[in-house]
Structures are given as C-alpha cells and as structure tokens.
Design a protein around this motif. Structure first.
Motif, short mmCIF file in Angstrom:
data_model
loop_
_atom_site.label_atom_id
_atom_site.label_comp_id
_atom_site.label_asym_id
_atom_site.label_seq_id
_atom_site.Cartn_x
_atom_site.Cartn_y
_atom_site.Cartn_z
N HIS A 132 88.88 -52.79 63.53
CA HIS A 132 88.92 -54.16 63.45
C HIS A 132 89.69 -54.92 64.53
N TYR A 135 88.31 -55.61 67.95
CA TYR A 135 87.53 -56.72 68.16
C TYR A 135 87.95 -57.71 69.21
N LYS A 487 80.10 -54.06 60.58
CA LYS A 487 79.27 -55.23 60.75
C LYS A 487 79.31 -56.29 59.71
N ASP A 488 78.97 -57.50 60.38
CA ASP A 488 79.33 -58.78 59.23
C ASP A 488 78.72 -58.74 57.95
N THR A 507 79.54 -58.90 64.88
CA THR A 507 80.69 -59.04 64.14
C THR A 507 81.26 -60.24 64.47
N GLN A 512 86.55 -60.30 61.05
CA GLN A 512 87.35 -59.21 61.26
C GLN A 512 88.75 -59.19 61.15
#
Length: 552
Positions: A132, A135, A487-488, A507, A512
């Motif tokens: 995460h 990202y 994924k979101d 995402t 995240q």
C-alpha cells in the motif's frame, strides 16, 4: 493460492522452518506462507484434490439448504469484460461458503502452531503495508511530489492523499523500504511545492486561500483542479502529514531543518477563524465563485483532527467552545450489543485516529459515556462485523436480499462501486448499485459493495476480527490484490460470474493511506508516538478538554 493443509505429527519440520525464518520478515508473504505450510508434514489431510472435492461437497450442501451451486465457470457467463451478467431471481447467487471454509482451515492450522502463526502474521502485515505504501511512490508527481487522488491516468492530486503520503514515507524509512535520504528528498520536495504554490482568492491559477488548499490540485502545476472546493477537512488531513513530517525529521542536517521550518510555516499560515461562522462552527469549504458552503462540521466524523488543529493553532486559533459545538451534535447508537457514538461510514472512525492516539484520553463526552474515542471506534468496527452476520442470515431467507457478507467479507466506507448498469429488479423489489459513494453500516447505503480499507485500516480497533479477514482476502480472493495493495472495492453480487464479483479497477490514495498508517500503529505505534511530541496537537487536545492517559 497455496494448498490448504493441516498440521500433522511432523513437528520437527515445523520447528526447523520456524527457526530458519526467525531472523527476518518474509519478502513475499504468499510464497513463504505456501512454502512453510507445505513443510508442516507429508501426511496432509487436505491437498488440492481433496480441496476440490470439498468445494463440490460444500456447494452441494449449500444447494440443499437453499444456497447456490452455480459455478463461476458457468457456460452462460458473459464472454466480454464489460457485459453485465443477467440476474435470474429464481437462482440463488453463487455460494461464498467454500472461501470461508478454506480460510477457516488455514486459521485452524495456524492456531495449532502459535510460533508459526506469529511469523506468518508478521509477514502478512509487512507485505500488506509495504504494497500500500508503493501507491505513494508510483502515483506522486516526480517534480512536485503531489499524490494522485486515484490510480487512473487522468486523476488530479488530492491534498488529503498528500497528507497520507507524507506520513507514509517516514514509516518506509523505519521499515527499511527506502533510505532516510530518499524520505528527506521527497518530503522537502512536497513541502516546498506547498509553500511556493500561489495562494489567493482568484478562481484559477491558485492552490488555495488563507492557508487552506483546494480539495484537488493539478499534480504538475499545484493549482486548483476542475472547479473543486477549498476544503477545510482535506486541508486538515494534509496538515496532519505536514506536522508528522515536522516531528519525525528531527536531524541536524540543513535539509531536515528546512523541513521543520517549512512544515511549521505551512501549519501556522492556515487561518482557521476565517472559515468559522458566527456560531463557532467551521464551514466544510469555500468556492471563489460563490463563497462558503452552506454546511458546517458537526460531530461525530473525520473532522475531529481538524478541530484539534484549529484550537491548538498559535496564530489563528479557533475558540475553545468550538469543540463543544462540534460534539453537541453527536448521536449515540446501540447496535449488535455495542453502544457507541454513531457514524456509519468507517472512515469517520479512522482518519483522525491515524495520527492521534485517543487511547486513555477523554473529553467531556467520553467521561459522560464511560469510554474514550478509541474504544468508540472499536465498538463501531464490531458493529459493522455484526451487521455482516445479520445480513448473511437475511440473505439465506431471501436470495434477492443476499449481499454475500459473512465474518470475513465485511467493511463499509466511502469507496468506488459497480454503478447503475448493474441495477436489478424483481417484482416490486429493486436493488440499485452506485458508483463512488459513502457506504456505511448499519442501515445506511448498502448495495453489496465491500471496501477492504474499511476493515484493514481498523486493525488496531479489532485485530481479532480484522486479521482473519486479511488472511481470507489474501488467500481466497487473490483478484483483489495488486502491486499497490487491495483494489478499492469489490461486490460479489454485482457480477456473479466471477469469484469476487465486480472488482474496482482503481486504487485510491485516501483508502491506501489509512491502511499504511493504521497497520503501522498496530505494529509499533510509530505514527501515534511521533504525533504525541507535537506541541500544537497537545495544546489543542488540552484546550478541547481532553485529560488522562499519555496527555500530560
């Protein structure tokens, strides 16, 4: 997915595998988990063949109980990615029970080997947190450092995402994912961008006004994107990352000294009183075209940290009674055996807690209720999990009401969703699917969409519920995982032709980020402990009436 096995008498193999891995955390959780579990013993009670047989048996049993036996490989499934599967109300939705049974088997096996479970817990948390964080590495502008709101190519930057990014980099330093020099370079770049970006009341070409920032900025130019609002709470989330940077980078180098100076100036520039109305409440935002938004912040929600920052400001402080004005509107709910201050989307119980450790410190509301805000978030988390079980029971009685929730598949907050093209109707019943929406539970917007961040970023509040869910999604729902973590969102009932149904393509930075910060708080308390050093936060908490615990 690794083969699911159960422990046998070959304890020597287990002990050797544990000893071999004590010196470090696994680089790749799924690979190492599979390797270690296969070492448990050669006399496994469930291998791939038996797992498949168990799956068929479970589906048959579910069918006899009114469940579904439809396979995700059904020949009638749509062949194109964008096609919407036809919903047949006479056929129940696909069974999710086999996934739950697989996770149960793994957790049962690990529970019999506590030392092994400790290592795999650490490996799982490390792998999840690091992914995460990635990202923010991959979706922050190379020149300005501003972080994109979402992973789509045309996304602007989000100032709240920048706040989470600034907080994630020191975590990465402490975890050894990046060097301190890399963290310093990134942080200095972002703070310099924010300080030098033009401010003013013009509708174009500015980053904000009165020290506040627009919700979305052009990532390359650091100026207002679209015609978005100047956001008070998103500025507060940005300033949370700014203050965290100020307190973390305490070295005597020129660069770290400049970070502290820029961070202090950015925070002190925010004119909180300008955004306050006559009733001592803070407006949600402002547009240069039309002025202040006609809504103000009233508790309980994610704006707690905004009020604390405003009250603690040495330059433009909010009056002390603004905290009492904020909390006067809080509503206490009783659900699933939990009494707690209500806010249905889970982000309201997470964002402020990502930076402030509310354990043991209480304001007047806490003292009246008998529990602090951390305990309140714990209760709200447990209420969401209880809601999943209640809805599962409802779905067994009426297939149209089935949301495919269970003890491992739960969590509702603001997130992406399938959208209206998946809407379905049966008789006088209608199920609408939404795009991005602030989903919540209980009795809130619920279209079957689950947001991983709602559960995973609640790890400190209810690890006994969240850790099994994390295992479940990593082991049994691999389609939810990406190089940037989860994924979101996903919705098992929107697209019954796929194992996890509809899965978001994007995402989001503000989803995240809480996962990185809250997993780190659960593991080490690093973000909380760093923010405890901040004099502005301490002053704001004390003036708001907080006492006890770590707050001296």
């Amino acid at each position: 997915m690794p083969d699911i096995v159960t422990p046998t008498s070959n304890q020597a193999a287990v002990e050797k595998s544990v000893a071999d891995r004590k010196e470090g955390v696994a680089e790749n959780f799924l690979r190492d988990f599979s390797t270690v579990m296969r070492k448990v013993g050669s006399d496994t009670s469930q291998g791939p063949a038996k797992a498949e047989a168990g799956k068929q048996s479970a589906e048959s049993a579910q069918e006899s109980e009114g469940g579904s036996s439809k396979s995700s490989k059904d020949a009638s499934a749509p062949k194109t990615e964008n096609a919407v599967p036809k919903f047949d109300p006479d056929k129940p939705l696909p069974s999710q029970s086999v996934l739950t049974e697989q996770t149960d088997a793994v957790l049962t096996a690990l529970g019999k080997l506590p030392a092994l479970k400790l290592i795999t817990d650490n490996a799982l948390l490390e792998d999840t947190e690091k992914a995460h964080f990635q990202y923010f590495v991959d979706h922050s502008d190379a020149k300005t450092g501003l972080t994109k709101d979402r992973s789509s190519a045309d996304s602007p930057a989000s100032v709240a995402a920048v706040g989470f990014s600034l907080s994630s980099y020191p975590i990465a330093i402490e975890r050894g994912w990046i060097s301190r020099e890399q963290g310093v370079d990134y942080t200095f770049k972002v703070l310099r961008t924010l300080w030098n970006a033009p401010q003013g009341d013009s509708a174009e070409g500015t980053s904000g006004y009165k020290g506040f920032f627009y919700h979305f900025l052009d990532g390359e130019k650091a100026t207002r994107a679209w015609k978005c609002e100047l956001s008070t709470v998103d500025t507060a989330l940005l300033m949370s990352g700014v203050l965290f940077s100020k307190n973390y980078f305490n070295g005597d180098t020129k660069e770290e000294s400049e970070i502290r100076d820029l961070a202090d100036k950015l925070y002190r520039r925010v004119d909180w009183t300008w955004a306050m109305n006559a009733d001592h409440r803070v407006s949600m935002g402002w547009h240069p075209e039309s002025g202040f938004i006609n809504f103000d912040w009233r508790g309980y929600n994610e704006a707690m940290i905004m009020l604390v920052m405003g009250i603690g400001s040495p330059t433009h402080p909010l009056p002390v009674d603004s905290w009492q004005k904020f909390t006067d509107t809080e509503i206490v709910n009783n659900y699933g055996g939990q009494k707690y201050i209500d806010f249905r989307p889970q982000f309201g119980h997470q964002y402020s807690h990502a930076w402030i450790d509310f354990r043991g410190i209480k304001d007047d509301v806490n003292r009246s209720l008998g529990f602090d805000y951390f305990e309140n978030s714990s209760r709200a988390t447990r209420a969401q999990n209880f809601y999943a079980l209640q809805e599962k029971a409802k779905g067994l009685k009426d297939p149209f009401e089935n949301r495919a929730y269970d003890k491992y598949d739960w969590g509702w907050t603001a997130c992406d969703g399938p959208g209206a093209k998946y809407d379905r109707k049966h008789g006088n019943k209608v199920l609408n699917f939404y795009d991005y929406m602030a989903r919540g539970a209980p009795d809130w917007i619920d279209d079957g969409t689950i947001a991983p961040t709602a559960a995973i970023a609640s790890m400190p509040f209810a690890p006994d519920l969240v850790m099994p869910t994390l295992y479940h999604w990593r082991l049994s729902r691999p389609e939810l995982w990406s190089s940037h973590g989860f994924k979101d969102a996903f919705n098992p009932i929107a697209d019954p032709s796929k194992p996890s149904g509809w899965v978001a393509t994007d995402t989001l930075g503000i989803d995240q980020g809480p996962i990185v910060l809250m997993l780190e708080n659960y593991r080490s308390g690093m973000v909380w402990n760093t923010m405890k050093k901040d004099p502005y936060i301490n002053d704001g908490l004390k003036k708001a009436g907080f006492k006890g615990g770590w707050l001296k």
